[in-house]
Write an enzyme that holds these catalytic residues in place. Structure first.
Site, mmCIF file in Angstrom:
data_model
loop_
_atom_site.group_PDB
_atom_site.id
_atom_site.type_symbol
_atom_site.label_atom_id
_atom_site.label_comp_id
_atom_site.label_asym_id
_atom_site.label_seq_id
_atom_site.Cartn_x
_atom_site.Cartn_y
_atom_site.Cartn_z
ATOM 1 N N CYS A 115 0.812 -1.227 0.000
ATOM 2 C CA CYS A 115 0.000 0.000 0.000
ATOM 3 C C CYS A 115 0.840 1.270 0.000
ATOM 4 C CB CYS A 115 -0.946 -0.007 1.201
ATOM 5 S SG CYS A 115 -2.099 -1.390 1.196
ATOM 6 N N HIS A 252 -3.427 7.262 2.026
ATOM 7 C CA HIS A 252 -3.783 5.933 1.538
ATOM 8 C C HIS A 252 -5.176 5.607 2.061
ATOM 9 C CE1 HIS A 252 -4.024 1.742 0.805
ATOM 10 N NE2 HIS A 252 -3.780 1.378 2.047
ATOM 11 N N ASN A 282 -10.052 -0.227 -0.411
ATOM 12 C CA ASN A 282 -8.584 -0.152 -0.370
ATOM 13 C C ASN A 282 -8.031 -0.722 -1.672
ATOM 14 O OD1 ASN A 282 -5.846 -0.436 0.102
ATOM 15 N ND2 ASN A 282 -6.068 -1.255 2.165
#
Length: 325
Positions: A115, A252, A282
């Protein structure tokens, strides 16, 4: 002291057409719309078609970024593509993007920091530009995380989606001060002791298979809030700024609760934070450029604004980039 700065000259993104809502997730796994929203803020996620590869998503996002920057692929010297879900073990997904765009010179390669991947890719491209080795660079985050999800694990499969985002970085001469436009600094960290907190239980060398994502959610949450707040403070301090100087934070998009807790810890107004997790879930390395493109297209960032990008991912890896727009 004059120096090259990496200015964001274009943004683009792409999301697969297929959307799975929380209500639809109720038919796939033992969960509820209310449970997902309360714990994550997620309402839907985009899922790549069976014949749609990570490179396909990346190519479309890259083309839109090039169009926004008003340059062609022939003007690009470098592609750095962040992904944890490449098309193949090798060659890199970046080279497939390079070929599709018609870029026949320069270099293209992948980086993998889960990520945090887009932050790592941006820092890498920025250093190429600072060193005078590239004038224009494509930085891409692209993922098909749906391919590594255990769709029977309700604690993880509801959290992730597919997508891609890209930016063009272009070299401009700056004075070497915090008044310059462009990437002012990048700050990268990792700590491999936390491998088992967030990982995929497969790999070429270990199981000869891709494997599935595994996560200890409570532990990841705790580390994420601390690490993200600290790295943003590090970036601000390095450039002699405070939280009051920040115009926009592009975090993020992992979990709305992580976003909220981090911002509270930093004492930054929620109005200055991009939140897209409810629409995209996500998307790992794609989440920051997806959110950035949305914010830019909505005219929420003006020339001269201070923009902070921050992320944390498996490894653990985490980092931040501070940009004057």
């Amino acid at each position: 002291m004059t120096m090259f700065r990496s200015v964001v000259s274009g943004c683009g993104s792409y999301l697969p057409e297929k959307v799975i809502t929380n209500k639809q997730m109720e038919d796939i796994v033992d969960t509820t719309d209310e449970w997902i929203i309360e714990r994550t803020g997620i309402r839907q996620r985009h899922i790549a078609a069976d014949d749609e590869l990570t490179s396909d998503l990346a190519i479309k996002a890259a083309q839109r970024a090039l169009e926004d920057a008003k340059i062609s692929a022939k003007d690009i010297d470098l592609i750095v593509l962040a992904t944890s879900t490449p098309d193949q073990t090798f060659p890199s997904t970046a080279t497939r993007v390079q070929a599709a765009l018609g870029m026949e010179t320069g270099a293209a390669f992948d980086v993998q920091a889960v990520c945090s991947g887009f932050i790592y890719a941006l820092a890498t491209a920025d250093n190429f530009i600072r060193a005078g080795q590239a004038k224009n660079a494509l930085v891409i985050g692209a993922e098909t995380f749906s391919r590594i999800l255990d769709w029977e694990d309700r604690t993880t499969c509801v959290l992730f989606g597919d997508g891609a985002g890209a930016i063009v970085l272009s070299a401009e001469v700056g004075e070497g001060t915090n008044q310059d436009r462009g990437v002012l600094s990048s700050h990268l960290h990792s700590d491999g002791r936390y491998n088992d907190m967030l990982y995929v239980d497969g790999g070429v060398s270990s199981t000869k298979s891709a494997g599935y994502l595994r996560m200890k959610g409570k532990e990841v949450f705790r580390h994420a809030v601390v690490n993200l707040a600290n790295v943003v403070k590090e970036a601000l301090s390095f450039n002699n700024f405070t939280a009051d100087d920040v115009n926009m934070v592009i975090p993020h998009q992992a979990n709305k609760r992580i976003l909220d807790a981090t911002i509270r810890k930093l004492k930054i107004s929620p109005e200055k934070v991009a939140v897209t997790v409810q629409k995209h879930a996500n998307t790992s390395a794609a989440s920051i450029p997806l959110a950035l493109d949305e914010v830019v297209k909505a005219n929420r960032i003006a020339k001269g604004d201070i923009v902070v990008l921050e992320a944390m991912g498996g490894g653990f890896t985490w980092g931040a980039c501070l940009i004057r727009w």
